[in-house]
Design a protein around this motif. Structure first.
Motif, PDB file in Angstrom:
ATOM      1  N   ASN A 195       0.990  -1.229   0.029  1.00 62.50           N
ATOM      2  CA  ASN A 195      -0.052  -0.052  -0.137  1.00 62.50           C
ATOM      3  C   ASN A 195       0.802   1.229   0.260  1.00 62.50           C
ATOM      4  O   ASN A 195       0.511   2.177  -0.759  1.00 62.50           O
ATOM      5  CB  ASN A 195      -1.008  -0.083   1.101  1.00 62.50           C
ATOM      6  CG  ASN A 195      -2.018  -0.995   0.919  1.00 62.50           C
ATOM      7  OD1 ASN A 195      -2.354  -1.257  -0.115  1.00 62.50           O
ATOM      8  ND2 ASN A 195      -2.808  -1.278   2.065  1.00 62.50           N
ATOM      9  N   ASP A 244      -5.760 -12.112 -17.329  1.00 62.07           N
ATOM     10  CA  ASP A 244      -6.908 -12.600 -17.862  1.00 62.07           C
ATOM     11  C   ASP A 244      -6.838 -13.665 -18.937  1.00 62.07           C
ATOM     12  O   ASP A 244      -7.642 -14.452 -19.189  1.00 62.07           O
ATOM     13  CB  ASP A 244      -8.145 -11.501 -18.164  1.00 62.07           C
ATOM     14  CG  ASP A 244      -8.255 -10.659 -17.077  1.00 62.07           C
ATOM     15  OD1 ASP A 244      -8.207 -11.248 -15.952  1.00 62.07           O
ATOM     16  OD2 ASP A 244      -8.969  -9.637 -17.051  1.00 62.07           O
TER      17      ASP A 244
ATOM     18  N   ILE B 259      -4.535 -10.580   1.260  1.00 60.90           N
ATOM     19  CA  ILE B 259      -3.542 -11.097   0.171  1.00 60.90           C
ATOM     20  C   ILE B 259      -4.005 -10.580  -1.099  1.00 60.90           C
ATOM     21  O   ILE B 259      -5.395 -10.523  -1.348  1.00 60.90           O
ATOM     22  CB  ILE B 259      -3.961 -12.568   0.167  1.00 60.90           C
ATOM     23  CG1 ILE B 259      -3.432 -13.334   1.592  1.00 60.90           C
ATOM     24  CG2 ILE B 259      -3.352 -13.368  -1.084  1.00 60.90           C
ATOM     25  CD1 ILE B 259      -3.926 -14.705   1.426  1.00 60.90           C
ATOM     26  N   PRO B 260      -3.225 -10.203  -1.990  1.00 57.99           N
ATOM     27  CA  PRO B 260      -3.346  -9.627  -3.330  1.00 57.99           C
ATOM     28  C   PRO B 260      -4.168 -10.561  -4.136  1.00 57.99           C
ATOM     29  O   PRO B 260      -3.786 -11.633  -4.253  1.00 57.99           O
ATOM     30  CB  PRO B 260      -2.097  -9.127  -3.902  1.00 57.99           C
ATOM     31  CG  PRO B 260      -1.179  -9.347  -2.870  1.00 57.99           C
ATOM     32  CD  PRO B 260      -1.639 -10.078  -1.704  1.00 57.99           C
ATOM     33  N   ALA B 261      -5.338 -10.200  -4.678  1.00 61.33           N
ATOM     34  CA  ALA B 261      -6.162 -11.438  -5.472  1.00 61.33           C
ATOM     35  C   ALA B 261      -5.443 -11.815  -6.776  1.00 61.33           C
ATOM     36  O   ALA B 261      -4.931 -10.640  -7.308  1.00 61.33           O
ATOM     37  CB  ALA B 261      -7.471 -10.905  -5.529  1.00 61.33           C
ATOM     38  N   LEU B 262      -5.781 -12.852  -7.085  1.00 60.05           N
ATOM     39  CA  LEU B 262      -5.111 -13.220  -8.430  1.00 60.05           C
ATOM     40  C   LEU B 262      -6.343 -13.821  -9.320  1.00 60.05           C
ATOM     41  O   LEU B 262      -6.012 -13.867 -10.760  1.00 60.05           O
ATOM     42  CB  LEU B 262      -4.335 -14.557  -7.962  1.00 60.05           C
ATOM     43  CG  LEU B 262      -3.040 -14.808  -9.258  1.00 60.05           C
ATOM     44  CD1 LEU B 262      -2.365 -13.689  -9.406  1.00 60.05           C
ATOM     45  CD2 LEU B 262      -2.399 -16.317  -8.949  1.00 60.05           C
ATOM     46  N   GLY B 263      -7.511 -14.028  -8.896  1.00 63.23           N
ATOM     47  CA  GLY B 263      -8.540 -14.481  -9.709  1.00 63.23           C
ATOM     48  C   GLY B 263      -8.766 -13.384 -10.792  1.00 63.23           C
ATOM     49  O   GLY B 263      -8.412 -12.415 -11.076  1.00 63.23           O
ATOM     50  N   LYS B 264      -9.503 -14.124 -11.892  1.00 61.35           N
ATOM     51  CA  LYS B 264      -9.889 -13.302 -13.026  1.00 61.35           C
ATOM     52  C   LYS B 264     -10.792 -12.023 -12.915  1.00 61.35           C
ATOM     53  O   LYS B 264     -11.548 -12.179 -11.898  1.00 61.35           O
ATOM     54  CB  LYS B 264     -10.708 -14.363 -14.106  1.00 61.35           C
ATOM     55  CG  LYS B 264     -10.527 -14.092 -15.655  1.00 61.35           C
ATOM     56  CD  LYS B 264     -11.152 -15.070 -16.260  1.00 61.35           C
ATOM     57  CE  LYS B 264     -10.544 -15.141 -17.609  1.00 61.35           C
ATOM     58  NZ  LYS B 264     -11.169 -16.017 -18.420  1.00 61.35           N
ATOM     59  N   GLY B 265     -10.212 -11.000 -13.334  1.00 60.48           N
ATOM     60  CA  GLY B 265     -11.046  -9.886 -13.015  1.00 60.48           C
ATOM     61  C   GLY B 265     -10.744  -9.064 -11.938  1.00 60.48           C
ATOM     62  O   GLY B 265     -11.259  -8.101 -11.522  1.00 60.48           O
ATOM     63  N   ALA B 266     -10.082  -9.887 -10.973  1.00 62.07           N
ATOM     64  CA  ALA B 266     -10.022  -9.138  -9.646  1.00 62.07           C
ATOM     65  C   ALA B 266      -9.049  -7.975  -9.565  1.00 62.07           C
ATOM     66  O   ALA B 266      -8.024  -8.011 -10.288  1.00 62.07           O
ATOM     67  CB  ALA B 266      -9.318 -10.307  -8.599  1.00 62.07           C
ATOM     68  N   GLN B 267      -9.353  -7.006  -9.164  1.00 61.97           N
ATOM     69  CA  GLN B 267      -8.396  -5.800  -8.920  1.00 61.97           C
ATOM     70  C   GLN B 267      -9.056  -4.995  -7.799  1.00 61.97           C
ATOM     71  O   GLN B 267      -9.839  -4.420  -7.849  1.00 61.97           O
ATOM     72  CB  GLN B 267      -8.389  -5.130 -10.286  1.00 61.97           C
ATOM     73  CG  GLN B 267      -7.149  -3.928 -10.160  1.00 61.97           C
ATOM     74  CD  GLN B 267      -5.965  -4.620  -9.763  1.00 61.97           C
ATOM     75  OE1 GLN B 267      -5.864  -5.441 -10.602  1.00 61.97           O
ATOM     76  NE2 GLN B 267      -5.224  -3.901  -8.894  1.00 61.97           N
ATOM     77  N   GLN B 268      -7.886  -4.752  -6.806  1.00 61.84           N
ATOM     78  CA  GLN B 268      -8.476  -3.832  -5.656  1.00 61.84           C
ATOM     79  C   GLN B 268      -7.276  -2.857  -5.773  1.00 61.84           C
ATOM     80  O   GLN B 268      -6.385  -2.854  -6.354  1.00 61.84           O
ATOM     81  CB  GLN B 268      -8.072  -4.583  -4.110  1.00 61.84           C
ATOM     82  CG  GLN B 268      -8.505  -6.056  -3.781  1.00 61.84           C
ATOM     83  CD  GLN B 268      -7.462  -7.138  -4.357  1.00 61.84           C
ATOM     84  OE1 GLN B 268      -6.649  -7.233  -5.077  1.00 61.84           O
ATOM     85  NE2 GLN B 268      -7.405  -7.761  -2.978  1.00 61.84           N
ATOM     86  N   ASP B 269      -7.822  -1.583  -5.223  1.00 61.67           N
ATOM     87  CA  ASP B 269      -7.250  -0.356  -5.199  1.00 61.67           C
ATOM     88  C   ASP B 269      -6.003  -0.433  -4.306  1.00 61.67           C
ATOM     89  O   ASP B 269      -5.230  -0.051  -4.420  1.00 61.67           O
ATOM     90  CB  ASP B 269      -8.199   0.935  -5.300  1.00 61.67           C
ATOM     91  CG  ASP B 269      -8.898   1.158  -6.440  1.00 61.67           C
ATOM     92  OD1 ASP B 269      -8.502   0.655  -7.458  1.00 61.67           O
ATOM     93  OD2 ASP B 269      -9.837   1.966  -6.478  1.00 61.67           O
ATOM     94  N   ARG B 270      -6.650  -0.901  -3.005  1.00 53.49           N
ATOM     95  CA  ARG B 270      -6.009  -0.947  -1.869  1.00 53.49           C
ATOM     96  C   ARG B 270      -6.169  -2.127  -0.959  1.00 53.49           C
ATOM     97  O   ARG B 270      -7.180  -2.719  -0.889  1.00 53.49           O
ATOM     98  CB  ARG B 270      -6.351   0.333  -1.021  1.00 53.49           C
ATOM     99  CG  ARG B 270      -5.321   0.807  -0.037  1.00 53.49           C
ATOM    100  CD  ARG B 270      -5.930   1.991   0.882  1.00 53.49           C
ATOM    101  NE  ARG B 270      -5.539   1.881   2.341  1.00 53.49           N
ATOM    102  CZ  ARG B 270      -4.282   2.248   2.562  1.00 53.49           C
ATOM    103  NH1 ARG B 270      -3.480   2.718   1.822  1.00 53.49           N
ATOM    104  NH2 ARG B 270      -3.859   2.110   3.663  1.00 53.49           N
ATOM    105  N   LEU B 271      -5.073  -2.652  -0.649  1.00 50.20           N
ATOM    106  CA  LEU B 271      -5.130  -4.088   0.069  1.00 50.20           C
ATOM    107  C   LEU B 271      -5.344  -3.577   1.489  1.00 50.20           C
ATOM    108  O   LEU B 271      -5.139  -2.476   2.058  1.00 50.20           O
ATOM    109  CB  LEU B 271      -3.858  -4.558   0.320  1.00 50.20           C
ATOM    110  CG  LEU B 271      -3.199  -5.294  -1.067  1.00 50.20           C
ATOM    111  CD1 LEU B 271      -1.759  -5.650  -1.032  1.00 50.20           C
ATOM    112  CD2 LEU B 271      -4.011  -6.230  -1.484  1.00 50.20           C
TER     113      LEU B 271
END
Lengths: 323, 326
Positions: A195, A244, B259-271
């Motif tokens: 972060n 993707d 945990i930073p996500a790895l799945g399809k389309g996953a995207q967080q701005d901030r952990l």
């Protein structure tokens, strides 16, 4: 967007011990004609297994390892052909964060001195302004001013990595090379540092060359991703495209190997793609595709001819049979 | 059904310069035959001390098992004689360590080292033990095992060394296999191979596996049940699905969402992050040990230590969960 770093055909060769006194010196090519570009304010992630050449590539790009060939254009100026003093001045713009926050800080120096040292060496400002800058940086990376006079051993791993980041920022760099900056940290602390790096990138407009073997971390922080295998980039794409729709079988295998919360034992999860064996030795690289021996899609062509990076569906892929 | 291995109210203390420090505070967990128990938490939470206590490998002094029991098939391992423990260790209960380079002996070939483990526990000749060692190397997926058996540890890659460790650990078909962060030092592709191998071993031998890790992703892939540890205590105990889908303790929730996500389309701005660090064990005050890092702390958390109690979903040690504030 302006181009910050333009690396062309970068090659790094290491000499090996001679088999006998009069034999020619054999060489190992750790990085084989790697090219990539990094724009201002963006982050390029380099991923790959250990021994794939990701660290050597980054170190050669900032001239901490001697490159045997190629060009590294930093704002249009070739770093590899600069003389020593010009390169030393250039180092203001390029700073580095190391993997192990325990061994990369001098245990006998107070942290304020550690953070100030780059300014002393570069002769930036007077003593007063340097001290002021150290205080600012401490606040920026989330440390308290009363910790300025402590020694590194009095900090936790995450805090030490914050000190490393503060030290890297003292000279107002444009490019920050991060060599596995979070892999020595616990997951909860890892999130704190990621972060912080994301915040610094937005606020200061920094560019990152980010080396990691953790795909989740790279996906979180990087705008573009390059996947390396045995000294070569095998796939390079913007983040969404790569994660993707991975096209190179090695990228697909890496993604399939990374643990993820979406894969449950209770749901009977079985790994879709298994990789056996280890990468081949760089001392005697195979004639064809380096990944051919471990690749499920390999055919005769792969063993005889080396694939080159070609544009395909929004990415660059080096594979004869991309999927 | 009684569990194969049952740890009950285990209390382990160490004499340090800060006085006696409680490293494990009434830790209870169990694992059944053919099951994988994941033990998860940050460094310094007591995961490895739990494993070492079970193996009878706590250095005493300064360590001391101050209370509780570790029962393997009903036999209390904290009370057995040293010689009985020696025959159980490596026999019925075996362990794989984190760093395969430092846990193998650099001056013996790997074949010899595996054969030594076999000869310690079974009445076989040296020749037979070496043959068994080669068969085991083959079993754990090492190519040309007859040649590799003659190699020294430094001649093998990290993944191969960890396979050798596994071969050694399973040489006597242990009932319980403890894997203490077996893949931390390895690449993801090799980690995947090691996880797949552990699953195969479990299927073939019916061993119970205790997997110690700080990675919730590994828990998701490998574990049937999970014990979440914090500062020497178990703070949540449930099936893997329960912990991953509806964690009750704020710490467990933090471990999952950071945990930073790895799945399809996953995207967080901030952990999501858990602020601060695990407190040093000698500085634990009254009340909940997670209170400084928790966003749900109230006065009760500062004074009263939460017990591991089922408040509805599954056992959790948290006042906020009990009061329905979590």
């Amino acid at each position: 967007m302006s181009l910050l770093l333009d690396v062309k055909d970068l090659t790094v060769r290491f000499a090996l011990p001679k088999p006998s006194m009069f034999a020619p010196t054999p060489h190992l090519e750790a990085v084989r004609k790697v090219s990539f570009q990094l724009e201002n304010g963006r982050a390029l992630g380099i991923v790959g297994e250990s021994g794939s050449g990701k660290t050597t590539t980054a170190m050669a790009a900032i001239r901490l390892t001697h490159a045997s060939g190629g060009e590294v254009l930093f704002e249009g100026e070739d770093l590899l052909s600069l003389d020593d003093e010009a390169m030393r001045q250039r180092r203001r713009d390029v700073q580095l964060i190391f993997q192990d926050p325990y061994s990369s800080l001098n245990p006998r120096a107070r942290v304020a001195d550690i953070v100030r040292e780059p300014m002393d060496l570069m002769d930036i400002g007077d003593m007063e302004s340097r001290t002021k800058r150290v205080k600012e940086l401490f606040e920026l990376v989330g440390l308290r001013p009363d910790q300025l006079n402590l020694f590194p051993h009095q900090f936790s791993g995450g805090q030490r990595q914050r000190i490393s980041i503060a030290r890297a920022l003292t000279t107002n760099p444009k490019l920050l090379v991060c060599d596995e900056p979070v892999s020595a940290l616990d997951v909860a602390i890892q999130a704190q540092i990621l972060n912080l790096l994301a915040k610094l990138k937005d606020e200061l407009g920094l560019s990152y060359l980010f080396i990691s073997h953790d795909l989740g971390v790279v996906r979180h922080l990087c705008d573009d991703v390059a996947v390396m295998y045995l000294g070569k980039i095998v796939e390079q794409a913007p983040r969404e495209v790569l994660f993707d729709h991975p096209q190179h079988p090695y990228t697909q295998a890496l993604l399939s190997a990374a643990p993820s919360l979406a894969r449950r034992k209770s749901k009977g999860y079985v790994r879709a793609m298994k990789l056996s064996g280890d990468p081949p030795s760089p001392i005697n690289p195979p004639k064809g595709c380096a990944f051919a021996d471990r690749c499920p899609a390999a055919q005769d062509l792969c063993r005889s001819s080396q694939p080159v990076l070609e544009a395909r569906a929004g990415a660059q892929v080096a594979c004869h049979f991309p999927g | 059904m009684t569990a194969l291995l049952e740890i009950e109210d285990l209390r382990v203390t160490f004499n340090t310069r800060y006085g006696e420090v409680t490293a494990l505070d009434s830790v209870s967990m169990h694992v059944n035959e053919g099951e994988t128990l994941g033990v998860v938490g940050e460094s310094g939470c007591g995961k490895s001390i739990t494993a070492l206590s079970t193996m009878g490998l706590i250095p005493m002094p300064p360590g001391r098992i101050a209370g509780g029991a570790i029962r393997l098939n009903g036999e209390d391992l904290t009370k057995v004689s040293d010689s009985r423990m020696r025959s159980l260790r490596g026999g019925d209960i075996a362990m794989i360590f984190q760093e395969p380079m430092t846990s193998l002996n650099p001056v013996f070939t790997v074949g010899d080292q595996i054969a030594e483990a076999i000869m310690l526990h079974q009445k076989v000749s040296r020749d037979q033990a070496l043959k068994d060692a080669i068969a085991l190397l083959d079993r754990v997926g090492i190519p040309s095992p007859d040649k590799r058996a003659l190699d020294y540890p430094h001649q093998l890659s990290g993944g191969m060394r960890q396979r050798v460790m596994i071969a050694m650990a399973v040489s006597c078909r242990p009932k319980v296999l403890i894997a203490d962060e077996p893949t931390t030092a390895l690449d993801v592709t090799v980690q995947a191979q090691i996880f797949d191998l552990l699953n195969e071993i479990q299927r073939d031998y019916g061993s119970a596996i205790i997997l110690i890790t700080h990675d919730m992703g590994a828990i998701s892939e490998m574990a049937d049940r999970v014990a979440v540890m914090y500062a020497g205590r178990v703070i949540e105990d449930a099936t893997a699905d329960q912990v991953l889908d509806s964690p009750q303790h704020p710490y467990a929730r933090g471990l999952i969402s950071c945990i930073p996500a790895l799945g399809k389309g996953a995207q967080q701005d901030r952990l999501a992050e858990i602020p601060g660090v695990v407190p040093p064990l000698h500085m634990l005050g009254a009340g909940c040990s997670f209170k400084e890092r928790c966003s749900l702390t109230n006065a009760r958390c500062g004074s009263e230590k939460p017990q591991l109690i089922n408040h509805g979903a599954h056992p959790v040690a948290c006042h906020a969960a009990e009061e329905g504030r979590a």
